[in-house]
Design a protein around this motif. Structure first.
Motif, mmCIF file in Angstrom:
data_model
loop_
_atom_site.group_PDB
_atom_site.id
_atom_site.type_symbol
_atom_site.label_atom_id
_atom_site.label_comp_id
_atom_site.label_asym_id
_atom_site.label_seq_id
_atom_site.Cartn_x
_atom_site.Cartn_y
_atom_site.Cartn_z
ATOM 1 N N TYR A 118 0.900 -1.371 0.013
ATOM 2 C CA TYR A 118 0.017 0.023 0.151
ATOM 3 C C TYR A 118 1.079 1.367 0.027
ATOM 4 C CZ TYR A 118 -3.016 3.602 1.624
ATOM 5 O OH TYR A 118 -3.407 4.942 1.969
ATOM 6 N N SER A 119 2.103 1.086 0.631
ATOM 7 C CA SER A 119 2.806 2.403 0.744
ATOM 8 C C SER A 119 4.225 2.146 0.821
ATOM 9 C CB SER A 119 2.532 2.923 2.277
ATOM 10 O OG SER A 119 3.559 3.790 2.816
ATOM 11 N N ASP A 122 5.649 0.254 3.827
ATOM 12 C CA ASP A 122 5.154 -1.079 4.108
ATOM 13 C C ASP A 122 6.433 -1.877 3.385
ATOM 14 O OD1 ASP A 122 2.836 -1.168 5.392
ATOM 15 O OD2 ASP A 122 1.966 -0.551 3.432
ATOM 16 N N LYS A 125 9.113 -1.731 6.136
ATOM 17 C CA LYS A 125 8.925 -2.764 7.223
ATOM 18 C C LYS A 125 9.476 -4.250 6.819
ATOM 19 C CE LYS A 125 5.828 -4.749 10.248
ATOM 20 N NZ LYS A 125 5.000 -4.918 11.088
ATOM 21 N N ARG A 128 12.913 -4.448 7.122
ATOM 22 C CA ARG A 128 13.432 -4.667 8.597
ATOM 23 C C ARG A 128 13.261 -6.181 9.234
ATOM 24 N NH1 ARG A 128 9.652 -0.527 10.016
ATOM 25 N NH2 ARG A 128 10.494 1.229 9.396
ATOM 26 N N MET A 151 10.261 10.479 1.597
ATOM 27 C CA MET A 151 10.378 10.299 3.127
ATOM 28 C C MET A 151 10.713 8.847 3.569
ATOM 29 S SD MET A 151 9.281 13.422 4.427
ATOM 30 C CE MET A 151 8.205 13.125 5.956
ATOM 31 N N ARG B 16 6.360 8.233 18.361
ATOM 32 C CA ARG B 16 6.696 8.485 16.920
ATOM 33 C C ARG B 16 5.962 9.647 16.531
ATOM 34 N NH1 ARG B 16 8.532 4.397 13.705
ATOM 35 N NH2 ARG B 16 8.445 5.977 11.946
ATOM 36 N N ILE B 31 -0.640 6.020 9.647
ATOM 37 C CA ILE B 31 -0.395 6.772 8.733
ATOM 38 C C ILE B 31 0.805 8.084 9.062
ATOM 39 C CG2 ILE B 31 -1.158 8.688 7.033
ATOM 40 C CD1 ILE B 31 -2.735 5.918 6.739
ATOM 41 N N ASN B 32 1.753 8.077 8.021
ATOM 42 C CA ASN B 32 2.779 9.079 8.254
ATOM 43 C C ASN B 32 2.503 10.583 8.146
ATOM 44 O OD1 ASN B 32 5.140 11.003 7.590
ATOM 45 N ND2 ASN B 32 6.245 8.898 8.094
ATOM 46 N N GLY B 34 4.304 13.342 8.584
ATOM 47 C CA GLY B 34 5.614 13.942 8.416
ATOM 48 C C GLY B 34 5.809 15.045 7.313
ATOM 49 N N HIS B 49 -2.461 9.749 1.048
ATOM 50 C CA HIS B 49 -2.055 8.982 -0.245
ATOM 51 C C HIS B 49 -0.880 8.108 0.067
ATOM 52 C CE1 HIS B 49 -1.077 8.622 -4.468
ATOM 53 N NE2 HIS B 49 0.063 9.304 -4.141
ATOM 54 N N VAL B 50 -0.953 6.833 -0.474
ATOM 55 C CA VAL B 50 -0.049 5.838 -0.175
ATOM 56 C C VAL B 50 0.730 6.117 1.342
ATOM 57 C CG1 VAL B 50 0.508 5.301 -2.603
ATOM 58 C CG2 VAL B 50 1.973 7.021 -1.408
ATOM 59 N N GLY B 51 -0.163 6.082 2.414
ATOM 60 C CA GLY B 51 0.406 6.051 3.582
ATOM 61 C C GLY B 51 0.625 7.357 4.316
ATOM 62 N N PHE B 52 0.754 8.436 3.566
ATOM 63 C CA PHE B 52 1.489 9.703 3.792
ATOM 64 C C PHE B 52 -0.004 10.516 4.092
ATOM 65 C CE2 PHE B 52 5.300 7.709 2.840
ATOM 66 C CZ PHE B 52 6.051 8.276 3.651
ATOM 67 N N ALA B 82 -6.350 -2.583 -0.009
ATOM 68 C CA ALA B 82 -4.757 -2.378 0.270
ATOM 69 C C ALA B 82 -4.325 -1.575 1.380
ATOM 70 C CB ALA B 82 -4.480 -1.384 -0.972
ATOM 71 N N LEU B 83 -5.196 -0.707 1.873
ATOM 72 C CA LEU B 83 -4.853 -0.043 3.203
ATOM 73 C C LEU B 83 -4.768 -0.971 4.380
ATOM 74 C CD1 LEU B 83 -4.435 2.598 4.942
ATOM 75 C CD2 LEU B 83 -6.871 2.530 5.070
ATOM 76 N N SER B 86 -1.896 -2.877 5.156
ATOM 77 C CA SER B 86 -0.647 -1.924 5.353
ATOM 78 C C SER B 86 -0.181 -1.967 6.997
ATOM 79 C CB SER B 86 -0.936 -0.576 5.086
ATOM 80 O OG SER B 86 -0.143 0.350 5.614
ATOM 81 N N ARG B 87 0.845 -2.080 7.217
ATOM 82 C CA ARG B 87 1.430 -2.025 8.535
ATOM 83 C C ARG B 87 2.608 -1.147 8.842
ATOM 84 N NH1 ARG B 87 -2.557 -4.650 8.548
ATOM 85 N NH2 ARG B 87 -3.035 -6.608 9.221
ATOM 86 N N ILE B 88 2.230 0.211 8.511
ATOM 87 C CA ILE B 88 3.353 1.090 8.898
ATOM 88 C C ILE B 88 3.779 1.222 10.275
ATOM 89 C CG2 ILE B 88 3.839 3.698 8.617
ATOM 90 C CD1 ILE B 88 1.856 3.603 6.087
ATOM 91 N N GLU B 89 5.185 1.139 10.363
ATOM 92 C CA GLU B 89 5.670 1.599 11.508
ATOM 93 C C GLU B 89 7.074 2.175 11.594
ATOM 94 O OE1 GLU B 89 7.729 -2.753 12.810
ATOM 95 O OE2 GLU B 89 5.539 -2.595 13.007
#
Ligand code: SF4
Lengths: 375, 89
Positions: A118-119, A122, A125, A128, A151, B16, B31-32, B34, B49-52, B82-83, B86-89
């Motif tokens: 998706y991003s 991801d 991650k 990592r 970013m 974070r 979601i980022n 930044g 948009h795409v995690g941001f 898709a979201l 997602s596992r943004i960390e």
């Protein structure tokens, strides 16, 4: 009126349609290009062309990032994915984009591991989690998406990740618009500027279109009413003899853009001398690559790429569709050999592609009947 | 991938400051944030948009965008699917 009744603010839409009609000079033909694939999607979904006067037509532009990836780049991506220990990631829309030897799904059926994410974060991650594998993110998109990649690179650097890199394919919208303005095939009267790209770059970069080419630009939102209103604003400028950049999408787009996003791009990426766009050919300074300081995260430098230029299939007319010279249904293979299930060209792959949008929503639209009866 | 979808900020992650827990059509993900000039407050809406987060928007705009996106059908469902992965960390 289907769209008007369907829309939550039917009265406003009806009033706009009437005002648009009133602004048109009888006998004059107006051609406006919507640069962004998101706009194309709305236009077909809501049959907006059906509610415009006969002499106003919309021309679809090159603003679908999946559509402009040339076949050779897909092959290069698959080549990287074939290297031992590599896990390739990309957005879902890329999976069915045809390369010279099939798409990502075809290549996964053989020996590669190309995964949808998706991003870009991801992908980070995944890197990592699995230090023994090298994760390559295939980055695509215009300036809307480039800051996310930037970013992600900054984060990878901060974490000191050794097993992550980016296969960069970010393109920039301004050179593509300029190429279209310079192309002799098409006479345009103005542009609907892309909404989300402009959140990042702002409105100033379009000023040359008004100043040097004498065409008005209205940066537009994505809802049917936004698009109707932007067409109204373009016609109003023409009627009043003005030519400027206007921002219809002020509620989201700041005039000066997003400085943080622009800085992130500038820190990590620089313009390439040239880049091939599917259907449009090589355009100078039209894409981004990683700066030398980020060379260790650059898949293009880590892996030797074949970099073979693959000509589009003979039957494919994506180039003409991307330049707005042909309407999707005028391509000889549209809807027969080329469908969203078995795309020959890229414009049929992404929902923002003109051919896919038209195939999904527009087939029975009156606009087509109108157009067909004219030719 | 070209969609920008609205989400409601639930909280900024304590360790974070660049990540927020956000709810999008019932899906809660990180979601980022930044790219925003100023960090959003819980309860604020952002365009993702795409995690941001690309920008903050008001609630009325968020509802209008959601209504529009839901009307797109499959394209929006695919984006939410898709979201979900997602596992943004
Ligand atoms: S129908 Fe297929 S081949 Fe023809 S222009 Fe559209 S995507 Fe390209």
């Amino acid at each position: 009126m289907r769209f008007v009744d369907e829309y939550r603010d039917a009265d406003k839409a009806r009033a706009l349609a009437a005002e648009i009609a009133a602004l048109c000079e009888p006998g004059r033909q107006y051609k406006f290009m919507e640069v962004c694939g998101g706009h194309t999607h709305t236009i077909y979904k809501h049959g907006i062309e059906d509610y415009l006067p006969e002499n106003v037509s919309l021309v679809h532009g090159p603003g679908c990032p999946v559509c402009v990836i040339p076949m050779g780049r897909v092959d290069d991506a698959i080549h990287i994915a074939r290297q031992p220990g590599v896990l390739m990631t990309s957005f879902g829309d890329m999976m069915r984009v045809p390369g010279g030897n099939g798409n990502f799904f075809d290549s996964n059926a053989e020996d590669t591991n190309i995964r949808m994410v998706y991003s870009p974060l991801d992908s980070l991650k995944l890197a990592r989690q699995d230090p023994d594998r090298h994760v390559v993110f295939m980055a695509i998109g215009f300036e809307t998406t480039a800051p996310s990649t930037a970013m992600t690179l900054l984060r990878a650097e901060q974490e000191g990740l050794e097993n992550f890199s980016v296969f960069g394919n970010h393109v920039t919208i301004i050179p593509a618009i300029k190429a279209i303005l310079d192309s002799p095939d098409l006479r345009l009267d103005g542009f609907l500027g892309p909404g989300h790209v402009s959140t990042v770059i702002g409105c100033r970069p379009y000023e040359f279109i008004a100043e040097d080419y004498g065409k008005p630009v209205v940066v537009s939102g994505f809802e049917p009413l936004d698009i109707m209103q932007s067409i109204y604003l373009l016609l109003k400028q023409l009627a009043e003899g003005r030519c400027e950049v206007e921002n219809q999408y002020k509620r989201v787009v700041p005039w000066q853009g997003n400085t943080t996003a622009l800085e992130a791009i500038a820190r990590t990426m620089e313009l390439r001398p040239y880049f091939e766009w599917r259907g449009l050919g090589f355009i100078s300074h039209s894409a981004l690559r990683l700066r030398d300081a980020y060379a260790r995260f650059d898949a293009e430098r880590r892996f030797e790429l074949p970099g073979v230029r693959v000509a589009d299939p003979k039957a494919c007319q994506c180039g003409e569709v991307l330049k707005g010279v042909l309407k999707p249904w005028e391509c000889k293979v549209f809807g027969t050999a080329c469908t969203p299930e078995t795309p020959i060209g890229t414009c049929m792959v992404s929902p923002e592609g003109a051919c896919a949008a038209y195939y999904n929503f527009g087939r029975f639209s009156r606009a087509r009947v109108k157009e067909a009866s004219r030719t | 991938m070209c969609l920008a979808i609205p989400g409601e900020v639930l909280a900024i992650l304590p360790d974070r400051p660049d990540l927020a827990k956000v709810e999008v059509s019932g899906v809660r993900r990180n979601i980022n944030i930044g790219l925003l000039e100023e960090p959003p407050e819980p309860g604020q809406w952002i365009l993702i948009h795409v995690g941001f987060a690309l920008s903050t928007i008001d609630e009325e705009e968020a509802r209008a965008v959601l209504e529009f996106l839901e009307g797109l059908g499959q394209t929006y469902t695919d984006e939410i699917d898709a979201l979900q992965d997602s596992r943004i960390e």
